[in-house]
Scaffold this motif. Structure first.
Motif, short mmCIF file in Angstrom:
data_model
loop_
_atom_site.label_atom_id
_atom_site.label_comp_id
_atom_site.label_asym_id
_atom_site.label_seq_id
_atom_site.Cartn_x
_atom_site.Cartn_y
_atom_site.Cartn_z
N THR A 1 -8.80 38.01 72.79
CA THR A 1 -7.75 38.23 72.05
C THR A 1 -8.07 37.38 70.62
OG1 THR A 1 -6.23 38.30 73.91
CG2 THR A 1 -5.37 37.33 71.73
N LEU A 2 -7.46 37.77 69.42
CA LEU A 2 -7.55 37.29 68.24
C LEU A 2 -6.33 36.72 67.71
CD1 LEU A 2 -9.48 40.39 66.38
CD2 LEU A 2 -10.42 38.42 67.74
N ILE A 3 -6.37 35.41 67.10
CA ILE A 3 -5.37 34.58 66.81
C ILE A 3 -5.76 34.84 65.42
CG2 ILE A 3 -4.28 32.56 66.69
CD1 ILE A 3 -5.75 31.93 69.30
N GLN A 4 -4.61 35.54 64.58
CA GLN A 4 -4.99 35.55 62.95
C GLN A 4 -3.90 34.78 62.08
OE1 GLN A 4 -4.41 39.94 61.60
NE2 GLN A 4 -6.64 39.69 61.02
N LYS A 5 -4.34 34.43 61.04
CA LYS A 5 -3.53 33.73 60.13
C LYS A 5 -2.40 34.86 59.59
CE LYS A 5 -3.51 30.85 55.95
NZ LYS A 5 -4.40 30.18 54.92
N TYR A 6 -1.20 34.52 59.55
CA TYR A 6 -0.15 35.50 59.20
C TYR A 6 -0.12 35.58 57.27
CZ TYR A 6 4.33 37.49 58.08
OH TYR A 6 5.42 38.26 57.69
N THR B 1 -10.51 34.24 71.29
CA THR B 1 -10.33 33.33 72.42
C THR B 1 -10.02 34.19 73.63
OG1 THR B 1 -9.73 31.48 73.52
CG2 THR B 1 -7.87 33.08 72.37
N ASP B 2 -10.57 33.61 74.78
CA ASP B 2 -10.26 34.43 76.11
C ASP B 2 -9.71 33.33 77.06
OD1 ASP B 2 -12.38 32.66 76.83
OD2 ASP B 2 -13.66 34.25 77.37
N LYS B 3 -9.27 32.03 76.43
CA LYS B 3 -8.52 31.33 77.16
C LYS B 3 -7.56 30.55 76.17
CE LYS B 3 -12.06 27.86 76.21
NZ LYS B 3 -12.95 26.91 76.86
N TYR B 4 -6.54 29.80 76.79
CA TYR B 4 -5.67 29.02 76.01
C TYR B 4 -6.27 28.11 75.01
CZ TYR B 4 -1.76 26.30 74.38
OH TYR B 4 -0.87 25.78 73.28
N ILE B 5 -5.98 28.16 73.71
CA ILE B 5 -6.27 27.05 72.76
C ILE B 5 -4.85 26.71 71.95
CG2 ILE B 5 -8.66 27.80 72.70
CD1 ILE B 5 -8.12 29.03 69.88
N ASN B 6 -5.04 25.65 71.25
CA ASN B 6 -3.74 25.19 70.51
C ASN B 6 -3.77 26.16 69.41
OD1 ASN B 6 -2.92 22.97 72.06
ND2 ASN B 6 -4.44 21.64 71.24
N PRO B 7 -2.66 26.36 68.84
CA PRO B 7 -2.52 27.20 67.51
C PRO B 7 -3.54 26.68 66.39
CG PRO B 7 -0.42 26.71 68.62
CD PRO B 7 -1.33 25.86 69.25
N PRO B 8 -4.45 27.66 65.95
CA PRO B 8 -5.14 27.25 64.92
C PRO B 8 -4.74 27.38 63.65
CG PRO B 8 -5.86 29.59 65.75
CD PRO B 8 -4.73 28.76 66.54
N PHE B 9 -3.66 28.14 63.60
CA PHE B 9 -2.87 28.17 62.19
C PHE B 9 -1.31 27.77 62.33
CE2 PHE B 9 -6.07 31.88 62.48
CZ PHE B 9 -7.02 31.31 61.83
N ASP B 10 -0.56 27.63 61.29
CA ASP B 10 0.61 27.45 61.00
C ASP B 10 1.28 28.70 61.74
OD1 ASP B 10 0.19 24.66 60.35
OD2 ASP B 10 0.39 25.37 58.08
N PHE B 11 2.60 28.41 62.27
CA PHE B 11 3.53 29.67 62.60
C PHE B 11 4.04 30.02 61.37
CE2 PHE B 11 3.65 27.04 66.45
CZ PHE B 11 2.99 28.16 67.39
N PRO B 12 4.34 31.46 60.97
CA PRO B 12 4.03 32.42 62.09
C PRO B 12 2.60 32.96 62.10
CG PRO B 12 4.99 33.41 59.89
CD PRO B 12 5.14 31.94 59.96
N LEU B 13 2.09 33.16 62.98
CA LEU B 13 0.61 33.62 63.13
C LEU B 13 0.81 35.06 63.77
CD1 LEU B 13 -0.13 33.18 66.28
CD2 LEU B 13 -0.66 30.70 65.51
N ILE B 14 -0.36 35.66 64.07
CA ILE B 14 -0.45 37.10 64.68
C ILE B 14 -1.45 37.01 65.86
CG2 ILE B 14 -1.39 39.26 64.41
CD1 ILE B 14 1.07 38.84 62.67
N LEU B 15 -0.98 37.43 66.88
CA LEU B 15 -2.07 37.55 68.01
C LEU B 15 -2.13 39.20 68.22
CD1 LEU B 15 -0.27 35.39 70.92
CD2 LEU B 15 -2.36 35.01 69.59
N LYS B 16 -3.40 39.45 68.40
CA LYS B 16 -3.65 41.06 68.75
C LYS B 16 -5.13 41.18 69.63
CE LYS B 16 -4.44 41.87 64.21
NZ LYS B 16 -4.85 42.51 62.94
N PRO B 17 -5.07 42.33 70.39
CA PRO B 17 -6.38 42.27 71.14
C PRO B 17 -7.77 42.73 70.22
CG PRO B 17 -4.90 43.90 71.86
CD PRO B 17 -4.65 43.25 70.37
N ARG B 18 -8.78 41.94 70.68
CA ARG B 18 -9.97 42.24 69.90
C ARG B 18 -10.09 43.53 69.55
NH1 ARG B 18 -16.10 39.74 71.35
NH2 ARG B 18 -17.20 40.93 69.83
#
Length: 294
Positions: A161-166, A113-130
């Motif tokens: 930014t990547l939102i990744q399943k923990y 994503t390059d904008k805010y979106i609702n969390p696609p996975f349960d917490f905890p989750l990972i944020l990282k640059p592409r």
């Protein structure tokens, strides 16, 4: 033989490249090689590389690790350490790597994503640059407040930014080197960070992580490890060195990323694994150089 050592640059990993340079310079002097060093953003770079027989690439991050430097050197038909441009680009772009290999390897699910979106996975989750390395911009997120805060920071700083399943498990890194056309899988290194995970601070601050050669795990997962490398080599062309970071969870290996220009600092993973295999740092540098001597 005239060797050029390219280091530094403008990426946020410049300081790591400078630390790698310190180690590499010592070895080149010990080995008696004729070399010259210069920064990757030197405006006279073309003039300095043109009479060199081999370029040692120790630029981490943008330009040195994303395939751009490799493509630049290809234009002038220069030999260089590290994998070819296409391989570096795919490995540096974590989302591209994911889309190529998610059906072939166990990789934690992710969304770009390059904008805010609702969390696609349960917490905890990972944020990282592409794109990027050294664990800069990587966060383990436990709640909505920090999710919103750090997602904005990463988008503002890095863009995509990547939102990744923990995936909870044990952290490992596997270093592989090429020697005279044959690849050597070095002893598996287990990482036990004092921080929540193996972040930038833990990687480059002495005492912030325990790095242990784990022969038992390597033996137990030997077949899986070999299959991962075989799968990668079916698509990508590696040269000289690479490092595969992964997590073992519930007896499965989850691949996190592949690094084509691993750090060569005193605390870096690849030199530690090589030393455990009986290859000290001088020998390691000599192997990389000899790979390009006919």
């Amino acid at each position: 033989m005239k060797i050029g050592v390219i280091y530094g640059g403008n990426s946020n990993e410049k300081e790591i490249s400078i630390k790698s340079l310190e180690n590499v310079e010592k070895s080149l002097k010990n080995l008696g090689y004729n070399y010259e060093k210069f920064e990757s953003n030197d405006i006279q770079l073309h003039e300095k590389i043109i009479n060199k027989d081999l370029i040692l690439n120790i630029v981490h991050g943008e330009f040195g690790e994303d395939g751009k430097l490799q493509g630049y050197l290809d234009i002038f038909d220069k030999k260089y350490t590290s994998s070819p441009s296409e391989t570096c680009n795919i490995c540096f772009d974590k989302y591209l790597f994911y889309n190529i290999f998610f059906e072939k390897l166990n990789i934690p699910k992710m969304i770009k994503t390059d904008k805010y979106i609702n969390p696609p996975f349960d917490f905890p989750l990972i944020l990282k640059p592409r794109r990027g390395g050294s664990s800069k911009g990587i966060y383990i997120i436990h709640d909505q407040s920090n999710y919103k805060k750090y997602l904005k920071i990463n988008i503002d700083t890095f863009g995509d930014t990547l939102i990744q399943k923990y995936v909870k498990g044990r952290e490992f890194t596997l270093s592989i080197i090429e020697k005279s056309g044959e690849f050597i899988i070095l002893p598996l290194l287990e990482i036990i960070p004092k921080n929540e995970f193996y972040d930038y601070n833990a990687k480059y601050t002495e005492g912030k992580a325990k790095l242990t050669i784990n022969h038992e795990v390597h033996k137990n997962y030997k077949k899986q490890i070999e299959n991962i490398f075989f799968t990668l080599r079916e698509v990508l062309c590696f040269r000289d060195m690479l490092r595969i970071d992964f997590i073992i969870s519930e007896e499965k290996i989850y691949v996190l990323e592949v690094n084509t220009v691993p750090g060569l600092t005193k605390l870096s993973d690849l030199p530690i694994s090589a030393n455990a295999h009986g290859i000290n740092f001088d020998k390691l540098i000599n192997i990389f150089i000899n790979n390009h001597i006919k």
